[in-house]
Design a protein around this motif. Sequence first.
Motif, PDB file in Angstrom:
ATOM      1  N   UNK A   3       0.846  -1.201   0.000  1.00  0.00           N
ATOM      2  CA  UNK A   3       0.000   0.000   0.000  1.00  0.00           C
ATOM      3  C   UNK A   3       0.877   1.245   0.000  1.00  0.00           C
ATOM      4  N   UNK A   4       0.549   2.235  -0.821  1.00  0.00           N
ATOM      5  CA  UNK A   4       1.367   3.449  -0.887  1.00  0.00           C
ATOM      6  C   UNK A   4       1.210   4.302   0.367  1.00  0.00           C
ATOM      7  N   UNK A   5       2.316   4.988   0.737  1.00  0.00           N
ATOM      8  CA  UNK A   5       2.274   5.831   1.924  1.00  0.00           C
ATOM      9  C   UNK A   5       2.643   7.281   1.649  1.00  0.00           C
ATOM     10  N   UNK A   6       3.056   7.601   0.410  1.00  0.00           N
ATOM     11  CA  UNK A   6       3.361   8.997   0.079  1.00  0.00           C
ATOM     12  C   UNK A   6       2.967   9.261  -1.368  1.00  0.00           C
ATOM     13  N   UNK A   7       3.136  10.498  -1.813  1.00  0.00           N
ATOM     14  CA  UNK A   7       2.689  10.900  -3.147  1.00  0.00           C
ATOM     15  C   UNK A   7       3.401  10.126  -4.256  1.00  0.00           C
ATOM     16  N   UNK A   8       4.692   9.897  -4.116  1.00  0.00           N
ATOM     17  CA  UNK A   8       5.442   9.144  -5.123  1.00  0.00           C
ATOM     18  C   UNK A   8       4.948   7.708  -5.242  1.00  0.00           C
ATOM     19  N   UNK A  35      19.879   5.355 -15.951  1.00  0.00           N
ATOM     20  CA  UNK A  35      19.119   4.175 -16.337  1.00  0.00           C
ATOM     21  C   UNK A  35      17.656   4.375 -15.967  1.00  0.00           C
ATOM     22  N   UNK A  36      16.821   3.520 -16.537  1.00  0.00           N
ATOM     23  CA  UNK A  36      15.393   3.553 -16.245  1.00  0.00           C
ATOM     24  C   UNK A  36      14.896   2.119 -16.172  1.00  0.00           C
ATOM     25  N   UNK A  37      13.837   1.929 -15.380  1.00  0.00           N
ATOM     26  CA  UNK A  37      13.290   0.579 -15.241  1.00  0.00           C
ATOM     27  C   UNK A  37      11.793   0.632 -14.969  1.00  0.00           C
ATOM     28  N   UNK A  38      11.166  -0.502 -15.212  1.00  0.00           N
ATOM     29  CA  UNK A  38       9.730  -0.622 -14.986  1.00  0.00           C
ATOM     30  C   UNK A  38       9.438  -1.167 -13.610  1.00  0.00           C
ATOM     31  N   UNK A  39       8.241  -0.850 -13.149  1.00  0.00           N
ATOM     32  CA  UNK A  39       7.666  -1.450 -11.940  1.00  0.00           C
ATOM     33  C   UNK A  39       6.242  -1.849 -12.325  1.00  0.00           C
ATOM     34  N   UNK A  40       5.888  -3.101 -12.114  1.00  0.00           N
ATOM     35  CA  UNK A  40       4.508  -3.532 -12.314  1.00  0.00           C
ATOM     36  C   UNK A  40       4.247  -4.459 -13.477  1.00  0.00           C
ATOM     37  N   UNK A  41       5.198  -4.649 -14.382  1.00  0.00           N
ATOM     38  CA  UNK A  41       4.948  -5.530 -15.528  1.00  0.00           C
ATOM     39  C   UNK A  41       4.620  -6.957 -15.084  1.00  0.00           C
ATOM     40  N   UNK A  42       5.358  -7.449 -14.099  1.00  0.00           N
ATOM     41  CA  UNK A  42       5.095  -8.812 -13.648  1.00  0.00           C
ATOM     42  C   UNK A  42       3.740  -8.904 -12.955  1.00  0.00           C
ATOM     43  N   UNK A  43       3.408  -7.906 -12.156  1.00  0.00           N
ATOM     44  CA  UNK A  43       2.110  -7.861 -11.476  1.00  0.00           C
ATOM     45  C   UNK A  43       0.967  -7.823 -12.484  1.00  0.00           C
ATOM     46  N   UNK A 109      10.952  -1.953  -7.229  1.00  0.00           N
ATOM     47  CA  UNK A 109      10.324  -3.265  -7.348  1.00  0.00           C
ATOM     48  C   UNK A 109      10.392  -4.032  -6.035  1.00  0.00           C
ATOM     49  N   UNK A 110      11.506  -3.900  -5.326  1.00  0.00           N
ATOM     50  CA  UNK A 110      11.589  -4.544  -4.006  1.00  0.00           C
ATOM     51  C   UNK A 110      10.504  -4.009  -3.088  1.00  0.00           C
ATOM     52  N   UNK A 111      10.256  -2.697  -3.159  1.00  0.00           N
ATOM     53  CA  UNK A 111       9.169  -2.112  -2.369  1.00  0.00           C
ATOM     54  C   UNK A 111       7.815  -2.635  -2.850  1.00  0.00           C
ATOM     55  N   UNK A 112       7.557  -2.546  -4.155  1.00  0.00           N
ATOM     56  CA  UNK A 112       6.251  -2.891  -4.705  1.00  0.00           C
ATOM     57  C   UNK A 112       5.895  -4.354  -4.465  1.00  0.00           C
ATOM     58  N   UNK A 113       6.845  -5.252  -4.697  1.00  0.00           N
ATOM     59  CA  UNK A 113       6.586  -6.692  -4.539  1.00  0.00           C
ATOM     60  C   UNK A 113       6.875  -7.182  -3.121  1.00  0.00           C
ATOM     61  N   UNK A 114       7.264  -6.260  -2.249  1.00  0.00           N
ATOM     62  CA  UNK A 114       7.581  -6.577  -0.855  1.00  0.00           C
ATOM     63  C   UNK A 114       8.675  -7.622  -0.757  1.00  0.00           C
TER      64      UNK A 114
END
Length: 163
Positions: A3-8, A35-43, A109-114
């Motif tokens: 669950x998100x806790x701030x604006x970002x 560099x740039x990377x995605x978050x959420x593609x696997x989800x 991603x470590x944050x998003x996927x816990x």
Amino acid sequence: MRSPSDAGERKAVADIETHGWHVIKVLEGGDEPAFAYTVGLQHSFGHPELVVFGLPLDVAHSILNVAGEAIRHGAQYSVGTPTDAFLEDRLCTFCGVPDRQFRNYLGWNLWFYEGPSFSALQIVWADASGQWPWHSAVDAVVRGLQLDVRADRADRVDIVVEA
């Protein structure tokens, strides 16, 4: 998904819910390229996350969005798959990203996927003559801009194979 806790974090989660992924852009620093990377593609799509090094961040962002749209429509990229869909006049391919590098290059991603419960691919781009960074004939600038995240310590691609 955390669950998100701030604006970002709220923005990232909203992008993932709306589009299927979010892009994180990291400025160059010290001897590390941007560099740039995605978050959420696997989800969202069951596809490994993507990371690309050494390109202008707007170009990297665009590549990841083009890849994300292709994945949304059924594309599946894997290690060694070549594609000409991302950069004009340049081939790209994919290398696996070992989980020991997630903290260095895929932190959101470590944050998003816990934790490290996701997989990732590095998009590697060839030089103008089609040489990959690990080939001896590659343009030295192209080799210098791309990290080899497969190495124990990510470094410029310095494993050279005679073409």
